[in-house]
Scaffold this motif. Structure first.
Motif, PDB file in Angstrom:
ATOM      1  N   PHE A  10      -3.305  -1.852   0.799  1.00 29.59           N
ATOM      2  CA  PHE A  10      -2.354  -2.929   0.415  1.00 29.59           C
ATOM      3  C   PHE A  10      -2.166  -2.955  -1.135  1.00 29.59           C
ATOM      4  O   PHE A  10      -2.996  -2.909  -1.806  1.00 29.59           O
ATOM      5  N   TYR A  11      -0.720  -3.500  -1.148  1.00 22.77           N
ATOM      6  CA  TYR A  11      -0.404  -3.655  -2.665  1.00 22.77           C
ATOM      7  C   TYR A  11       0.852  -4.687  -2.731  1.00 22.77           C
ATOM      8  O   TYR A  11       1.931  -4.245  -1.957  1.00 22.77           O
ATOM      9  N   ASN A  12       0.554  -5.851  -3.035  1.00 27.04           N
ATOM     10  CA  ASN A  12       1.521  -6.899  -3.049  1.00 27.04           C
ATOM     11  C   ASN A  12       2.360  -6.990  -1.740  1.00 27.04           C
ATOM     12  O   ASN A  12       3.321  -6.809  -1.856  1.00 27.04           O
ATOM     13  N   VAL A  13       1.678  -7.015  -0.666  1.00 28.81           N
ATOM     14  CA  VAL A  13       2.382  -7.399   0.843  1.00 28.81           C
ATOM     15  C   VAL A  13       1.836  -8.420   1.373  1.00 28.81           C
ATOM     16  O   VAL A  13       1.638  -8.522   2.506  1.00 28.81           O
ATOM     17  N   ARG A  14       1.652  -9.704   0.704  1.00 32.97           N
ATOM     18  CA  ARG A  14       1.412 -10.890   1.143  1.00 32.97           C
ATOM     19  C   ARG A  14       2.041 -11.465   2.139  1.00 32.97           C
ATOM     20  O   ARG A  14       1.523 -11.985   3.110  1.00 32.97           O
ATOM     21  N   THR A  15       3.545 -11.268   2.097  1.00 32.80           N
ATOM     22  CA  THR A  15       4.313 -11.684   3.327  1.00 32.80           C
ATOM     23  C   THR A  15       3.918 -10.966   4.768  1.00 32.80           C
ATOM     24  O   THR A  15       4.034 -11.532   5.793  1.00 32.80           O
ATOM     25  N   TYR A  16       3.542  -9.458   4.538  1.00 35.98           N
ATOM     26  CA  TYR A  16       3.441  -8.829   5.900  1.00 35.98           C
ATOM     27  C   TYR A  16       1.902  -8.610   6.076  1.00 35.98           C
ATOM     28  O   TYR A  16       1.699  -8.211   7.501  1.00 35.98           O
ATOM     29  N   ALA A  17       1.027  -8.743   5.140  1.00 32.82           N
ATOM     30  CA  ALA A  17      -0.495  -8.608   5.489  1.00 32.82           C
ATOM     31  C   ALA A  17      -0.990  -9.236   6.621  1.00 32.82           C
ATOM     32  O   ALA A  17      -1.825  -8.714   7.342  1.00 32.82           O
ATOM     33  N   PRO A  18      -0.735 -10.474   6.714  1.00 29.62           N
ATOM     34  CA  PRO A  18      -1.326 -11.173   7.947  1.00 29.62           C
ATOM     35  C   PRO A  18      -0.697 -10.488   9.308  1.00 29.62           C
ATOM     36  O   PRO A  18      -1.694 -10.414  10.278  1.00 29.62           O
ATOM     37  N   ASP A  19       0.185 -10.011   9.571  1.00 33.88           N
ATOM     38  CA  ASP A  19       0.433  -9.336  10.730  1.00 33.88           C
ATOM     39  C   ASP A  19      -0.290  -8.028  10.737  1.00 33.88           C
ATOM     40  O   ASP A  19      -0.722  -7.613  11.928  1.00 33.88           O
ATOM     41  N   ALA A  20      -0.344  -7.258   9.860  1.00 37.55           N
ATOM     42  CA  ALA A  20      -1.174  -6.187   9.848  1.00 37.55           C
ATOM     43  C   ALA A  20      -2.421  -6.480  10.135  1.00 37.55           C
ATOM     44  O   ALA A  20      -3.249  -5.890  10.837  1.00 37.55           O
TER      45      ALA A  20
END
Length: 326
Positions: A10-20
């Motif tokens: 993970f690197y600076n993906v706060r918008t998408y990390a919850p889905d992951a």
């Protein structure tokens, strides 16, 4: 030993990390670990991963003190992995529920070194299934047979590490690690080495990875100098392949693929910052100059007129610059 280790940088993906992370929860089992590698995020992603380390079954949080890039982050996960099998996911993508279990069942049933899967390409609301170009499904084959022919899309042109699953013996033999520090095209030397060095593989379909395209933070969307690492990546492909026992057979494919990637980047050069665009032209010209002349001529003669003309102009430019400096 755990059955499966899944490496997720993970690197600076706060918008998408919850889905992951939600998708990992829907794939969690008692015999599976999720190695969450925080590559020194600065946007709040780290806090999401700390929460996941507490709440997600099987989660292990690994932190980088400085950003190292995707290749280095994957290697950090591989170093910590305890599973008999290994898989990858990127922090801005997600998995279908049960995808890992289905893929694990497939590789165990086939008893091969690795399997390749289809995936779903996601662009906004559009979903398109992308097939792994690996021949018939559920048939175990020699990975070397999937490298050629030179003029067609083959398995080495489908380099996505997350589109598959791998037996640990490949890691023990040094075939799963990535070239540290590569910021882009890190999967190109990796997939070539995998297909040259592994003993068996199969394509199994199973399009359960959802791969986001057009993510603003992705290097494919950013025209800075990190993009130029594709030159270093493909130089490695050529040098590694040149040492192979079947170099004479495999190098034409490697050279042609390198040429196609150069043509792709030069053909969309307007997306690069001006200084990076100038460097791209000069580095690409130098790369063409390093290729074996006979193999380069063969690659250009096999390509469509537009790309071949572009690359020949670039080669002449490189030759002129080399002559002027000598």
């Amino acid at each position: 030993m755990l059955k499966l280790s899944v490496v997720v940088p993970f690197y600076n993906v706060r918008t998408y990390a919850p889905d992951a992370l939600r998708s990992l929860e829907l794939n969690a089992r008692d015999d599976t670990e999720f190695l969450l590698v925080d590559d020194c995020s600065t946007d709040g992603t780290g806090a999401l991963l700390e929460r996941a380390a507490r709440d997600l079954p099987g989660a292990v949080l690994l932190r980088h003190e400085r950003n190292g890039g995707l290749a280095t982050a994957r290697n950090t996960g591989l170093d910590a992995a305890r599973g008999e099998y290994l898989a990858f996911m990127d922090g801005d993508d997600w998995l279908a529920p049960g995808h890992l279990a289905r893929t694990l069942a497939a590789i165990q049933a086939l008893s091969c070194d690795f399997v390749r899967t289809d995936h779903v390409q996601v662009t906004g609301r559009e979903r398109i299934v992308q097939r792994a170009p690996c021949g018939p499904h559920d048939v175990v084959a020699d990975p070397r047979t999937a490298i050629l022919p030179a003029g067609r899309t083959t398995s080495v042109d489908y380099p996505y590490a997350w589109a598959g699953m791998y037996h640990r013996r490949l890691l023990d033999r040094g075939l799963l690690r990535f070239t540290d520090g590569l910021r882009t095209a890190e999967d190109r030397p990796w997939i070539w080495r995998l297909h040259r060095g592994a003993r068996s593989f199969a394509a199994v379909g199973l399009p359960g990875v959802f791969y986001r395209r057009g993510v603003s933070t992705s290097l494919t969307q950013i025209g800075d100098e990190r993009q130029l690492d594709f030159i270093r990546a493909f130089d490695q492909v050529l040098s590694d392949t040149a040492e192979d026992q079947e170099a004479g057979v495999l190098l034409p494919k490697a050279v042609r693929t390198y040429c196609a990637i150069i043509a792709h980047h030069i053909g969309s050069i307007e997306r690069f910052e001006p200084a990076v665009a100038r460097k791209l032209r000069s580095m690409s010209a130098e790369a063409l100059g390093r290729m074996p002349r006979e193999l380069l001529d063969g690659a250009l003669n096999s390509m469509d007129a537009e790309r071949a003309s572009l690359l020949r102009r670039l080669r002449r430019r490189g030759a002129a610059l080399s002559g002027a400096s000598s």
